[in-house]
Design a protein around this motif. Structure first.
Motif, PDB file in Angstrom:
ATOM      1  N   GLY A  70       0.833  -1.204   0.000  1.00  0.00           N
ATOM      2  CA  GLY A  70       0.000   0.000   0.000  1.00  0.00           C
ATOM      3  C   GLY A  70       0.861   1.245   0.000  1.00  0.00           C
ATOM      4  N   TYR A  71       1.907   1.203   0.833  1.00  0.00           N
ATOM      5  CA  TYR A  71       2.790   2.356   0.945  1.00  0.00           C
ATOM      6  C   TYR A  71       3.535   2.593  -0.366  1.00  0.00           C
ATOM      7  N   GLN A  72       4.002   1.495  -0.993  1.00  0.00           N
ATOM      8  CA  GLN A  72       4.764   1.638  -2.241  1.00  0.00           C
ATOM      9  C   GLN A  72       3.877   2.138  -3.388  1.00  0.00           C
ATOM     10  N   PHE A  73       2.638   1.652  -3.451  1.00  0.00           N
ATOM     11  CA  PHE A  73       1.728   2.152  -4.495  1.00  0.00           C
ATOM     12  C   PHE A  73       1.434   3.627  -4.285  1.00  0.00           C
ATOM     13  N   GLU A  74       1.294   3.989  -3.019  1.00  0.00           N
ATOM     14  CA  GLU A  74       1.039   5.392  -2.688  1.00  0.00           C
ATOM     15  C   GLU A  74       2.224   6.251  -3.143  1.00  0.00           C
ATOM     16  N   THR A  75       3.439   5.786  -2.851  1.00  0.00           N
ATOM     17  CA  THR A  75       4.643   6.505  -3.275  1.00  0.00           C
ATOM     18  C   THR A  75       4.679   6.622  -4.797  1.00  0.00           C
ATOM     19  N   TYR A  76       4.329   5.521  -5.440  1.00  0.00           N
ATOM     20  CA  TYR A  76       4.325   5.481  -6.906  1.00  0.00           C
ATOM     21  C   TYR A  76       3.363   6.532  -7.454  1.00  0.00           C
ATOM     22  N   PRO A  84       1.340   6.076 -17.184  1.00  0.00           N
ATOM     23  CA  PRO A  84       0.112   5.365 -17.575  1.00  0.00           C
ATOM     24  C   PRO A  84      -0.395   4.402 -16.497  1.00  0.00           C
ATOM     25  N   TYR A  85       0.525   3.949 -15.610  1.00  0.00           N
ATOM     26  CA  TYR A  85       0.105   2.998 -14.578  1.00  0.00           C
ATOM     27  C   TYR A  85      -0.375   3.665 -13.299  1.00  0.00           C
ATOM     28  N   ARG A  86      -0.486   4.988 -13.389  1.00  0.00           N
ATOM     29  CA  ARG A  86      -0.874   5.707 -12.179  1.00  0.00           C
ATOM     30  C   ARG A  86      -2.270   5.286 -11.722  1.00  0.00           C
ATOM     31  N   GLU A  87      -3.150   5.074 -12.670  1.00  0.00           N
ATOM     32  CA  GLU A  87      -4.505   4.663 -12.316  1.00  0.00           C
ATOM     33  C   GLU A  87      -4.482   3.329 -11.581  1.00  0.00           C
ATOM     34  N   TYR A  88      -3.678   2.427 -12.139  1.00  0.00           N
ATOM     35  CA  TYR A  88      -3.551   1.111 -11.520  1.00  0.00           C
ATOM     36  C   TYR A  88      -3.046   1.241 -10.077  1.00  0.00           C
ATOM     37  N   ALA A  89      -1.990   2.073  -9.893  1.00  0.00           N
ATOM     38  CA  ALA A  89      -1.409   2.245  -8.556  1.00  0.00           C
ATOM     39  C   ALA A  89      -2.445   2.814  -7.602  1.00  0.00           C
ATOM     40  N   THR A  90      -3.193   3.806  -8.080  1.00  0.00           N
ATOM     41  CA  THR A  90      -4.214   4.424  -7.235  1.00  0.00           C
ATOM     42  C   THR A  90      -5.217   3.386  -6.756  1.00  0.00           C
ATOM     43  N   PHE A  91      -5.580   2.513  -7.705  1.00  0.00           N
ATOM     44  CA  PHE A  91      -6.525   1.453  -7.371  1.00  0.00           C
ATOM     45  C   PHE A  91      -5.918   0.481  -6.362  1.00  0.00           C
ATOM     46  N   MET A  92      -4.646   0.161  -6.579  1.00  0.00           N
ATOM     47  CA  MET A  92      -3.995  -0.845  -5.732  1.00  0.00           C
ATOM     48  C   MET A  92      -3.758  -0.360  -4.290  1.00  0.00           C
ATOM     49  N   ILE A  93      -3.698   0.964  -4.100  1.00  0.00           N
ATOM     50  CA  ILE A  93      -3.580   1.482  -2.721  1.00  0.00           C
ATOM     51  C   ILE A  93      -4.773   0.990  -1.918  1.00  0.00           C
ATOM     52  N   GLY A  94      -5.952   1.189  -2.492  1.00  0.00           N
ATOM     53  CA  GLY A  94      -7.167   0.756  -1.816  1.00  0.00           C
ATOM     54  C   GLY A  94      -7.221  -0.752  -1.659  1.00  0.00           C
ATOM     55  N   ARG A 113     -10.269   2.919   5.926  1.00  0.00           N
ATOM     56  CA  ARG A 113      -9.272   3.606   5.110  1.00  0.00           C
ATOM     57  C   ARG A 113      -9.369   3.169   3.656  1.00  0.00           C
ATOM     58  N   ALA A 114      -9.600   1.872   3.433  1.00  0.00           N
ATOM     59  CA  ALA A 114      -9.713   1.362   2.070  1.00  0.00           C
ATOM     60  C   ALA A 114     -10.883   2.023   1.348  1.00  0.00           C
ATOM     61  N   LEU A 115     -12.012   2.160   2.057  1.00  0.00           N
ATOM     62  CA  LEU A 115     -13.188   2.794   1.440  1.00  0.00           C
ATOM     63  C   LEU A 115     -12.853   4.206   0.997  1.00  0.00           C
ATOM     64  N   ALA A 116     -12.110   4.925   1.857  1.00  0.00           N
ATOM     65  CA  ALA A 116     -11.737   6.298   1.509  1.00  0.00           C
ATOM     66  C   ALA A 116     -10.835   6.316   0.282  1.00  0.00           C
ATOM     67  N   LYS A 117      -9.907   5.354   0.213  1.00  0.00           N
ATOM     68  CA  LYS A 117      -8.978   5.313  -0.923  1.00  0.00           C
ATOM     69  C   LYS A 117      -9.710   4.960  -2.220  1.00  0.00           C
ATOM     70  N   PHE A 118     -10.654   4.023  -2.157  1.00  0.00           N
ATOM     71  CA  PHE A 118     -11.428   3.675  -3.349  1.00  0.00           C
ATOM     72  C   PHE A 118     -12.276   4.855  -3.801  1.00  0.00           C
ATOM     73  N   GLN A 119     -12.771   5.603  -2.811  1.00  0.00           N
ATOM     74  CA  GLN A 119     -13.542   6.794  -3.160  1.00  0.00           C
ATOM     75  C   GLN A 119     -12.651   7.769  -3.933  1.00  0.00           C
ATOM     76  N   ASP A 120     -11.406   7.933  -3.445  1.00  0.00           N
ATOM     77  CA  ASP A 120     -10.445   8.783  -4.159  1.00  0.00           C
ATOM     78  C   ASP A 120     -10.287   8.297  -5.600  1.00  0.00           C
ATOM     79  N   TYR A 121     -10.136   6.982  -5.747  1.00  0.00           N
ATOM     80  CA  TYR A 121      -9.936   6.405  -7.080  1.00  0.00           C
ATOM     81  C   TYR A 121     -11.129   6.715  -7.969  1.00  0.00           C
ATOM     82  N   ILE A 122     -12.317   6.477  -7.434  1.00  0.00           N
ATOM     83  CA  ILE A 122     -13.524   6.672  -8.235  1.00  0.00           C
ATOM     84  C   ILE A 122     -13.689   8.146  -8.616  1.00  0.00           C
TER      85      ILE A 122
END
Lengths: 249, 835
Positions: A70-76, A84-94, A113-122
């Protein structure tokens, strides 16, 4: 394996990544992580930094080291803004947080926290590639939170006959549940057990208080019957209604 | 001229030329220059603000004991400008570092401790300040211990090492002088309160008195000043609210003693006048007045008065505030106001704003990463829909702490969303999971060879997840159950046991369910070769116990009633024991146990500080001989039990012990009393009795008492009770080889904690014990006891349980020995949780 040892001791970062790739292909993630851990800092600032960092985060995820992934995807996500993989990383944080969450009966802080992160993604990717999966996971987690609250209320109901103030605790909990979890599939369960709790509470009261409290139970029945005419609890609820009516007569 | 450079006096502007640093020994010159922030070519006023700032900055580093700035050259500008160039030299003297520290005048250990406290180590910068603070620290330290005239001489001597670094050696001469005691404390000006009462008010400053043991009559300035405040406080508690200390003198009598004279001015004594309650609708004036415990005409006591309204020091106190807070009035406020002071009478108005009743609404739990919700919620007493009650929250904290699954010092209830309008309040309990499993792994010599033990105890187990692979982290946890496994083996014996407890059977009510199994095998060694085990000579015991315990509500919730059924099967093959007169045969022990306990010991289960525990248990078998028609008295005359016409003891015993028949009664009472501060006294008395229903059938050789030694049941074959009695060898007090049938024991233990941290709890103890063990009830005499005394240490670590060592001296000869000498010193190792 000897390849791995060689790469681990080597100063050739490209070798480390190559060996890591083959380890990932063979699903030997923890070894791959050890190599990538060394390679990531060396690649920082170069053109290949992003893919290596992504490999690293993915390997952590596959190795079930979710807090780290989670931390590494967030850093990414923060480092490679136009990747182009930013969307994927954002999703993977959640998703990493989602995987961290324990069974519903334990602390659901990661779920929140996951719900909040998925909301960010959406919010950022309203038409995103992973939207269907994100929605599915959100539903799943929402269900988990619903179940948690419902089971806590249900436990008050279960202990109620043996504890002082047990029924009022159950009644208050089911009432709260109905308000706090409007879309839950436990709504009819809660509405029925609210009725059941109120009924038991009423008939175990002092005689003078019974009619008034049964009146409340009847209101609960009406709400239940109106909202969930096809509920699996309908029959049981009808039986309770009969008992309420027969007490009055 | 730039702003900021304000010329002072005859200050002139220059261009900065070369900067040199002299006098450095361990620092690089460039580092110092860089630190000044001055650069060649800068414009600077000399003397000037900038330069003084530079000096101050250097000074603040506390690395230099002297800093001087010299102008070493002023050159006219080659470009014929007006401003000249100045070369500066910074001459600094570095503060030396500390090298050797020598302490004189103290014992070796004391010196070592002092060094640790002073926190002086090689490399510390030794400036003037260090010398002063060191001296002050030492003097204060000893003055606080009663050495009023303690003085310390701190000297430093410059030295240099081979690299040219300068350092100092410090020599500290400590002269504690005599410990100063207070010979007398006298008062002047007190007409209302007696000298005696005032002396009592000085809590930590006492005059010499042989009868006082716990507090010493040393003089400590800090305590004394605090006590003068206490003195005034005592006056205030007695109605003298204007009292003050107008002077005090300390007179030196000799090197060892001083006298204190305290002059007080008492002022008037005040009394309570009218006390009016305003705004109370829930409780009547009368009721509140009774709670307040103050009536018109009572001597004015501000401290007690305030504490009756609200006492932050004691959350359980019956105060006005708690009366409201525990009955739903979360938003209530109480204010006491002095309305009139007339002569010596003070009128009060107690203004109460009751506001609405609040009810608990959402109750939530955070931080339970291991423990399941239901285990926690069933121990929480603040339930949704209940009237708000502070006491319910406090009780919940205690209950949750007692579970042992959470860090008891860190249970934090957070009051959330209090809504005056809705009359609701939420509570969130913040918890922190703590380790709840223990492992015991040991090996040692005993019982005729190497003995290995492996014990595992999981205190927050989850049985239903035992087949759930995901739950193994590393064991299934979170349902509050206890699972204990133990295996012990040596060359000649093996025992296995399993114990499982569910504290809330069915999850509805607090009925605990317990089941345990055990199996042990004992072999004899080969008669020819002692190293070989002969598996043909064996003694097997298998048993199971199932029990239920229920918390009672009457007479009070500290009572618990328990019942258990146990069964044990003994099987012998070629195994001659003292227990039976037959080498081949079997015996069954089927018993029912009833127990009534009352336990309100608190708070820390490892180191209780208050409360008591009583346990009365009765274990009994069915009285088979009432109906089985066997005439036990005449068994020897029965041909069925004879061999060649003579009574066959083996056959008779087999008949007697087919099913054991007995009853056993035990009582144990333990009290914890706080003696002084953290010093706790544990008083304990025990009694046990084993009886037979049928005297012809006789007392069973099982279930007996073995008194003496460390009290550890290494491997118990026969339901025996092993009673700890320090100062004697194991079972040394037992008069018969089979074990005794009556015993009693009294013990007194003083405990003092060294540390009660989460990682390890350690306490020291001293004890005095008396115990007696008696063959039969006829020989029972509670005063015929053996005595002992000694001291010991206990260490509790969450992962290992309790470990300890006791040194006991037995004053009486052990009955088992034929000697008439006292039993003498014995060392006992204590393992396991026997509090």
């Amino acid at each position: 394996c000897s390849n791995y040892q060689k790469a681990l001791k080597s100063t050739d970062n490209q070798l480390k990544v190559r060996v890591a790739d083959s380890l990932i292909a063979a699903e030997k993630y923890s070894k791959a992580i050890n190599l990538l851990e060394q390679a990531v800092p060396a690649y920082r600032g170069t053109d290949s930094a992003a893919p290596v960092a992504l490999k690293y985060a993915n390997a952590l995820y596959e190795d079930r080291r979710y807090p780290e992934s989670g931390y590494q995807f967030e850093t990414y996500r923060k480092s490679y803004v136009s990747d182009p993989y930013r969307e994927y990383a954002t999703f993977m944080i959640g998703k990493s947080l989602y995987e961290m969450a324990p069974i519903y009966s334990k602390d659901q802080e990661p779920t929140q926290r996951a719900l909040a992160k998925f909301q960010d993604y959406i919010n950022v990717y309203p038409n995103g590639e992973y939207l269907p999966e994100a929605n599915k996971l959100v539903d799943e987690m929402q269900f988990k939170l619903d179940k948690k609250a419902y089971e806590i209320a249900k436990n008050y109901h279960k202990r109620a006959p043996f504890s002082r103030g047990g029924y009022t605790a159950a009644i208050a909990s089911f009432e709260n549940f109905i308000i706090d979890h409007p879309g839950s599939e436990f709504q009819d369960d809660a509405a029925f057990y609210l009725l059941d709790s109120q009924y038991s509470y009423a008939i175990k009261s002092f005689a003078v208080l019974i009619p008034e409290r049964l009146e409340v139970a009847k209101e609960y029945y009406d709400t239940f019957a109106a909202r969930f005419p096809n509920s699996e609890y309908k029959e049981q609820a009808d039986e309770l209604l009969e008992k309420i009516n027969s007490y009055n007569n | 001229q730039r702003p900021g450079d304000i010329p002072i006096g005859e200050s002139t502007e220059y261009i900065l030329g070369d900067i040199t640093v002299t006098g450095t020994k361990s620092y690089n010159e460039n580092t110092v220059v860089a630190f000044t922030g001055l650069r060649k070519g800068d414009r600077i006023f000399v003397p000037g603000e900038r330069l003084s700032q530079v000096v101050k900055k250097l000074w603040d580093l506390k690395l230099f004991s002297d800093i001087r700035v010299y102008a070493v050259g002023i050159k006219g500008d080659p470009n014929d400008d007006i401003v000249d160039t100045i070369d500066l030299e910074f001459n600094i003297i570095e503060v030396p570092t500390l090298n050797k520290i020598e302490i004189d005048g103290l014992k070796k250990n004391q010196s070592k401790d002092l060094l640790k406290e002073l926190n002086l180590s090689k490399g510390t910068k030794a400036n003037e300040n260090l010398v002063t603070t060191t001296r002050n620290f030492i003097e204060k330290k000893y003055q606080d211990k009663g050495f009023l005239y303690a003085d310390a001489l701190v000297r430093t001597r410059d030295a240099q090492d081979t690299l040219g670094n300068n350092y100092v050696d410090m020599k500290i001469e400590v002269n504690k002088n005599e410990k100063v005691k207070i010979k007398s404390i006298d008062f002047e000006g007190n007409t209302q309160l007696s000298d005696k009462k005032l002396r009592k008010a000085l809590k930590n400053t006492k005059q010499k008195n042989f009868l006082r043991v716990l507090k010493r009559s040393k003089y400590v300035e800090e305590d004394y000043q605090e006590d003068l405040k206490n003195l005034v406080e005592t006056y205030k508690e007695n109605g003298f609210r204007d009292a003050r200390v107008v002077g005090d003198t300390l007179t030196k009598i000799d090197d060892k003693t001083i006298a204190l004279d305290i002059k007080v001015e008492e002022g008037n004594r005040y009394y309570f006048g009218d006390i009016k309650f305003i705004g109370n609708t829930v409780y009547s004036d009368d009721y509140l007045q009774r709670l307040l415990k103050v009536e018109k005409g009572d001597v004015y006591n501000g401290v007690a008065f305030d504490n009756q309204i609200s006492d932050p020091a004691d959350p359980d106190a019956r105060t006005l505030e708690n009366e409201y807070q525990n009955n739903g009035y979360l938003f209530s406020r109480i204010n006491a106001v002095e309305t009139k002071v007339e002569n010596d009478t003070i009128d009060f108005e107690i203004r109460i704003i009751e506001d609405n009743v609040a009810y608990f609404n959402h109750i939530s739990v955070k931080g339970n990463t291991r423990t399941n919700d239901h285990v926690i919620y069933r121990n929480i007493q603040s339930n949704p829909g209940d009237k708000y009650s502070k006491a319910a929250i406090i009780n919940s904290i205690r209950e949750l702490g007692q579970l042992g699954f959470f860090n008891a010092e860190n249970i934090n209830p957070r009051i959330l969303n209090p809504s005056q309008q809705d009359g609701t309040v939420d509570v969130e309990y913040e918890l922190e999971e703590a380790g709840a499993s223990q492992i015991e792994l040991q090996g040692g010599y005993g019982g005729g060879g190497f003995v290995g033990t492996l014990g595992l105890r999981f205190n927050n187990f989850s049985l239903r997840n035992i087949f759930n692979k995901e739950a193994y982290q590393p064991v299934p946890q979170g349902d509050g159950q206890t699972l204990a496994l133990r295996a012990q083996a040596s060359t000649i014996f093996r025992t296995y046991s399993l114990n499982f407890t569910e504290p809330w059977l069915g999850g509805r009510k607090p009925v605990s369910f317990n089941v345990s199994f055990s199996h042990s095998e004992q072999f004899r060694v080969n008669a020819q070769n002692f190293r070989e085990v002969d598996r043909n000579q064996r003694f097997l015991i298998s048993g199971a116990t199932i029990g239920l315990a229920k918390r009672l509500e009457w007479p009070d919730p500290y009572f618990q009633f328990s019942q258990a059924l146990s069964f044990q099967h003994y099987n012998l093959k070629n195994y001659q024991t003292n227990l039976f007169n037959f080498p081949n045969g079997f015996s069954n022990n089927f018993a029912y146990t009833l127990g009534l306990t009352r336990d309100n010991v608190g708070v820390n289960p490892i180191f209780p500080t208050y409360g008591s525990r009583f346990a009365l248990t009765a274990k009994m078998t069915l009285p088979y001989s009432l109906w089985n028609g066997v005439d036990y008295e005449n068994l020897e005359n029965d041909p069925n039990f004879q061999t060649n016409g003579a009574p066959d003891l083996a056959k008779i015993d087999q008949e007697r012990f087919r099913f054991l028949e007995y009853y056993k009664i035990k009582f144990e009472g333990t009290w914890y009393t706080q003696i002084y501060d953290k010093l706790i006294m544990q008083t304990k008395s025990e009694f046990g009795f084993l009886g037979a229903y049928n005297n012809d059938r006789g007392l069973v050789p099982f279930e007996r008492f073995f008194v003496g030694g460390d009290g550890l049941g290494a491997f118990s074959l026969d339901g025996r009770d092993i009673i700890r009695m320090r100062g004697y060898d194991n079972s040394a007090l037992t008069t018969s080889a089979d074990g005794d049938t009556v015993y009693n024991k009294f013990s007194l233990e003083m405990r003092y904690p060294i540390t009660l941290e989460q990682a390890a709890s350690i306490y020291v103890l001293t004890f005095a014990e008396a115990a007696g063990s008696y063959d039969t009830f006829r020989s029972y005499n509670p005063f015929d006891v053996e005595r002992s005394a000694g001291a010991g240490l206990r260490v509790f670590m969450p992962a290992f349980g309790l470990l300890g060592i006791d040194f006991g001296y037995g004053f009486d000869p052990a009955p088992i020995s034929n000697s008439t000498d006292p039993s003498g010193w014995n060392v006992h190792f204590i393992i396991g949780q026997q509090f």
